[in-house]
Design a protein around this motif. Structure first.
Motif, short mmCIF file in Angstrom:
data_model
loop_
_atom_site.label_atom_id
_atom_site.label_comp_id
_atom_site.label_asym_id
_atom_site.label_seq_id
_atom_site.Cartn_x
_atom_site.Cartn_y
_atom_site.Cartn_z
N GLU A 58 -15.74 -34.96 -47.56
CA GLU A 58 -16.49 -34.96 -48.78
C GLU A 58 -15.17 -34.78 -49.75
N TRP A 59 -14.17 -34.14 -49.38
CA TRP A 59 -13.39 -33.58 -50.26
C TRP A 59 -12.72 -34.96 -51.26
N VAL A 60 -12.29 -34.74 -52.36
CA VAL A 60 -11.79 -35.48 -53.18
C VAL A 60 -10.26 -35.82 -52.74
N ARG A 61 -9.96 -36.99 -52.67
CA ARG A 61 -8.43 -37.37 -52.47
C ARG A 61 -7.75 -37.76 -53.70
N HIS A 62 -6.85 -36.90 -54.10
CA HIS A 62 -6.02 -37.02 -55.24
C HIS A 62 -4.61 -37.76 -55.01
N ASP A 63 -4.51 -38.76 -55.50
CA ASP A 63 -3.19 -39.54 -55.29
C ASP A 63 -2.41 -39.29 -56.63
N PRO A 64 -1.26 -38.39 -56.55
CA PRO A 64 -0.51 -38.29 -57.77
C PRO A 64 0.17 -39.39 -58.38
N GLU A 65 0.25 -39.73 -59.58
CA GLU A 65 1.08 -40.99 -60.29
C GLU A 65 2.61 -40.80 -59.73
N GLY A 66 3.00 -39.55 -59.82
CA GLY A 66 4.59 -39.27 -59.89
C GLY A 66 5.17 -38.86 -61.09
N ALA B 99 2.21 -30.67 -61.27
CA ALA B 99 1.43 -31.01 -62.33
C ALA B 99 2.23 -32.07 -63.08
N TYR B 100 3.37 -31.82 -63.41
CA TYR B 100 3.95 -32.90 -64.09
C TYR B 100 4.30 -34.03 -63.53
N ALA B 101 3.98 -34.09 -62.22
CA ALA B 101 4.07 -35.48 -61.44
C ALA B 101 2.77 -35.97 -61.03
N GLY B 102 1.91 -35.31 -61.78
CA GLY B 102 0.49 -35.83 -61.49
C GLY B 102 -0.37 -35.14 -60.50
N ALA B 103 -0.04 -34.39 -59.98
CA ALA B 103 -0.67 -33.76 -58.53
C ALA B 103 -1.72 -32.75 -59.35
N ARG B 104 -2.72 -32.33 -58.56
CA ARG B 104 -3.33 -31.22 -58.65
C ARG B 104 -2.95 -29.99 -58.07
N ALA B 105 -2.57 -29.04 -59.07
CA ALA B 105 -1.74 -27.74 -58.44
C ALA B 105 -2.75 -26.54 -58.86
N LEU B 106 -2.41 -25.58 -58.06
CA LEU B 106 -3.20 -24.24 -57.94
C LEU B 106 -1.95 -23.31 -57.82
N VAL B 107 -1.93 -22.20 -58.64
CA VAL B 107 -1.06 -21.20 -58.46
C VAL B 107 -1.91 -19.76 -58.42
N THR B 108 -1.83 -18.78 -57.29
CA THR B 108 -2.65 -17.44 -57.25
C THR B 108 -1.64 -16.50 -57.58
N MET B 109 -2.22 -15.41 -58.30
CA MET B 109 -1.78 -14.10 -58.49
C MET B 109 -2.74 -13.11 -58.66
N GLY C 244 -13.23 -24.61 -52.82
CA GLY C 244 -13.26 -25.23 -53.98
C GLY C 244 -12.19 -26.19 -54.55
N ALA C 245 -11.12 -25.38 -54.50
CA ALA C 245 -9.83 -25.99 -54.92
C ALA C 245 -9.51 -27.31 -53.91
N LEU C 246 -9.71 -27.17 -52.31
CA LEU C 246 -9.49 -28.21 -51.57
C LEU C 246 -10.52 -29.38 -51.66
N ALA C 247 -11.76 -28.88 -51.99
CA ALA C 247 -12.86 -30.02 -52.43
C ALA C 247 -12.45 -31.09 -53.52
N ALA C 248 -11.75 -29.88 -54.35
CA ALA C 248 -11.33 -30.81 -55.84
C ALA C 248 -10.07 -31.69 -55.51
N GLY C 249 -9.54 -31.79 -54.47
CA GLY C 249 -8.19 -32.55 -54.01
C GLY C 249 -7.22 -31.88 -54.49
N VAL C 250 -6.67 -30.65 -54.39
CA VAL C 250 -5.53 -29.96 -54.81
C VAL C 250 -4.67 -30.34 -53.75
N ASN C 251 -3.36 -30.80 -54.40
CA ASN C 251 -2.23 -31.18 -53.70
C ASN C 251 -1.09 -30.37 -53.27
N VAL C 252 -0.92 -29.35 -54.35
CA VAL C 252 0.27 -28.37 -54.04
C VAL C 252 -0.58 -26.82 -54.73
#
Length: 630
Positions: free
Chosen positions: A179-187, A66-76, A15-23
């Motif tokens: 079909e995965w979203v491609r998310h390009d961070p602004e920086g 995420a500060y740089a505009g990326a989609r980020a996921l953290v797991t714990m 689900g995260a990959l399909a949503a375009g997660v970057n990090v």
């Protein structure tokens, strides 16, 4: 789109990959571990993934992305959120630019944790939205929704699966990789007024958060996964209601039929609580049973809703003793609670029909689950956890135990496979609190009892996660203790993930190992010795010598985890030489050693033996041979 039979953790990763997660960053902990591992295995080009040294570091890495505009996921897992709580609380105030999803796997039971913590309560404390999936397929969909919500609100969003969602399996419809979203961070855009947290910013942010959450509560009332339904059809007018969430909603659904005239509220986004939807649910009801795990989050929220809106509805659940106050719910336990609440007649084998559990218990002045009066399932046989046959930790503990025999000692343990060193016959864990705590506990005890020879055991992964700071504290404050690093070159308890000392990253890179010896010497320790614990006599001699040194000193017991490095040879017992003393069984407790009740002699189970040779080295008659130490 296509369908896959997936574990819940795998579904959330996809689900995260399909949503375009970057990090993606995390720290391994059951029941969350497979999320990051699946991302690493299934990721496309441009997705960065890492096992961080601990959850705090993981969240901070993800926040930077995420500060740089990326989609980020953290797991714990839920206790990992304690470690990450410092950055999380401040991130709630300072916000993010890209979507930041904090996946926290709760562990009702607890099955593999120190505590039963409810992250729904933590979300309210941190003032952050939280989504609570009830199945693997819903968890897959919620990941994309969480990223969208995070970007829209400019704050982290928590996704909180529980063990039965994490490890449950379902046929899930998932997007094809194309079909995965491609998310390009602004920086990252430099803006100290936004990214540097000062008191003035915090005051403004707090006010904005309160306004945001009030509006969000209204909005979440129309969130499709927060829903009301009636089992008896739209024309019915039920007087009883059930409020539930997560996997418990699945258990409720399995226990209801169209014969039950009841209204059900399913809360998939418990914070901010969707009060307008809850008010619609409560309209016309006399009683509501809240079926939830861990904290009475929904129950308290409904009580507050009734109070604010002047509704005369009795709210029942954990606080009234109708639902068990701790532990996991099950299909069976929820069924019994619903039988009592709905007054359903139950026919037990050998019993007359027409018995209402609720009527009987009320007549006797008893509640349903709080006093344990409902029928209980049969008790299953107990299988105590034990160190694996050939585990080098057994040899390490035994060497210390033998070396310090007759002296006043303290053995502080930690979280990991080696916690199992507490079991007899080793009996080598006097304390265990949380990751890295044993090092500091040993210091505290010796400040009170300076004549105690204190040992703090910590694994190699935990040393990097949270042990280093304790060693710095010990050295700086002139403690007198022995640090024992049990280095089996992996994170064994959670599934053999790499860490800074292994020389591999989750991206598959081969990198220079971070040397534990060099780290300790850089802190200032002058006595740092490394020894193979399966070289028993040398290990014992090393412990005796090092323990007598003043100040903080360290022993690194280095031997690979037997699951990763199994020798081919197996030890065998010469029945003629075995005198039946059973010293090997009494002192080691290795599951491969099998005493014969008739003769008193010992045999070795070849299916379990790894040929580590520890039993060979302590056998007084040399009756055991054939192993091969790595």
């Amino acid at each position: 789109m296509h369908r896959e039979f997936l574990m819940g953790n795998e579904a959330m990763a996809l689900g995260a990959l399909a949503a375009g997660v970057n990090v993606v960053a995390g720290y391994p902990g059951t029941p969350s571990t497979e999320v990051l591992e699946t991302v690493a295995r299934r990721r496309g080009e441009g997705v960065y993934v890492e096992w961080s040294v601990n959850e705090k570091a993981a969240l901070e890495v993800a926040a930077g992305a995420a500060y740089a505009g990326a989609r980020a996921l953290v797991t714990m897992k839920q206790v990992g959120l304690n470690v990450a709580s410092d950055p999380l609380m401040s991130l709630s105030y300072i916000g993010v630019k890209g979507g930041l999803v904090v996946l926290v796997a709760d562990d009702p039971g607890p099955i593999s944790s120190q505590t039963e913590q409810d992250t729904r309560t933590f979300a309210a404390y941190a003032k952050l939205p939280i989504l609570d999936p009830s199945s693997p397929s819903e968890a897959y969909q919620m990941m994309g929704e969480a990223f969208d919500l995070s970007e829209e609100l400019g704050c982290p969003v928590i996704v909180r699966p529980t063990t039965r969602v994490d490890h449950g399996y379902e046929d899930v419809e998932v997007a094809d990789a194309c079909e995965w979203v491609r998310h390009d961070p602004e920086g990252f855009v430099r803006d100290p007024s936004r990214w540097v947290i000062f008191p003035a910013l915090s005051v403004r942010a707090h006010a904005a958060i309160e306004a945001r959450d009030a509006a969000l509560a209204e909005r979440l009332s129309s969130y499709a996964r927060n829903a009301i339904h009636q089992t008896a059809g739209p024309g019915a007018h039920p007087r009883l209601g059930i409020a539930t969430h997560g996997i418990s909603a699945t258990y409720v659904a399995e226990n209801l039929s169209e014969k039950d005239d009841v209204r059900v509220l399913r809360v998939a986004a418990p914070y901010p609580f969707p009060e307008p939807l809850a008010a619609d649910f409560l309209d016309g009801l006399d009683e509501v049973l809240c079926v939830e795990e861990l904290d009475p989050v929904i129950e308290r929220s409904l009580v507050a809703t009734c109070g604010r809106r002047g509704l005369n509805v009795r709210i029942r659940g954990k606080l009234t003793g109708d639902i068990q106050p701790s532990g996991e719910n099950t299909v069976e336990s929820v069924g019994m609670a619903l039988d009592c609440f709905l007054g359903r007649e139950v026919v037990d084998e050998g019993e007359a029909p027409g018995i209402s559990p609720r009527a009987v218990l009320q007549a006797e002045g008893r509640s349903c689950l709080s006093t344990g009066n409902c029928p209980a399932p049969p008790t299953l046989p107990v299988r105590p956890p034990v160190l694996c046959a050939g585990c080098p930790h057994r040899a390490s503990f035994y060497a210390v135990k033998r070396a310090m025999r007759g002296r006043k000692t303290l053995f502080c343990g930690d979280i990991g496979c080696y916690t199992l060193g507490n079991a007899k016959p080793l009996d080598m864990v006097d304390t265990c609190l949380c990751m890295g705590a044993g090092i500091n506990i040993a210091q505290g005890v010796t400040h009170v009892e300076p004549d105690t020879a204190a040992f703090a055991f910590v694994g190699d992964s935990t040393f990097f996660a949270s042990g280093i700071t304790g060693v710095v504290n010990a050295f700086y404050n002139q403690a007198n203790m022995t640090l024992v690093v049990l280095d089996n070159s992996t994170t064994a308890m959670t599934g053999h993930q790499p860490h800074p000392g292994t020389g591999r990253t989750m991206m598959g890179q081969v990198v220079e190992r971070v040397s534990i010896e060099r780290v300790l010497r850089a802190i200032g320790l002058t006595v740092v010795e490394t020894v193979d614990p399966l070289d028993h006599e040398r290990a014992v001699e090393t412990v005796r010598r090092v323990a007598d040194e003043p100040g903080v000193k360290a022993i690194i017991f280095r031997s690979p985890c037997v699951v990763l490095a199994k020798p081919q040879a197996r030890s065998t017992v010469d029945a003629e030489k075995c005198v039946g003393c059973q010293r090997c069984v009494r002192e080691l407790g290795c599951p491969a050693l099998v005493p014969d009740a008739a003769t008193g002699k010992v045999a070795i189970d070849p299916a379990q033996c790894t040929g580590c040779t520890l039993c060979e080295q302590i056998c007084p008659t040399r009756a055991i041979s054939g192993g091969e130490r790595l």
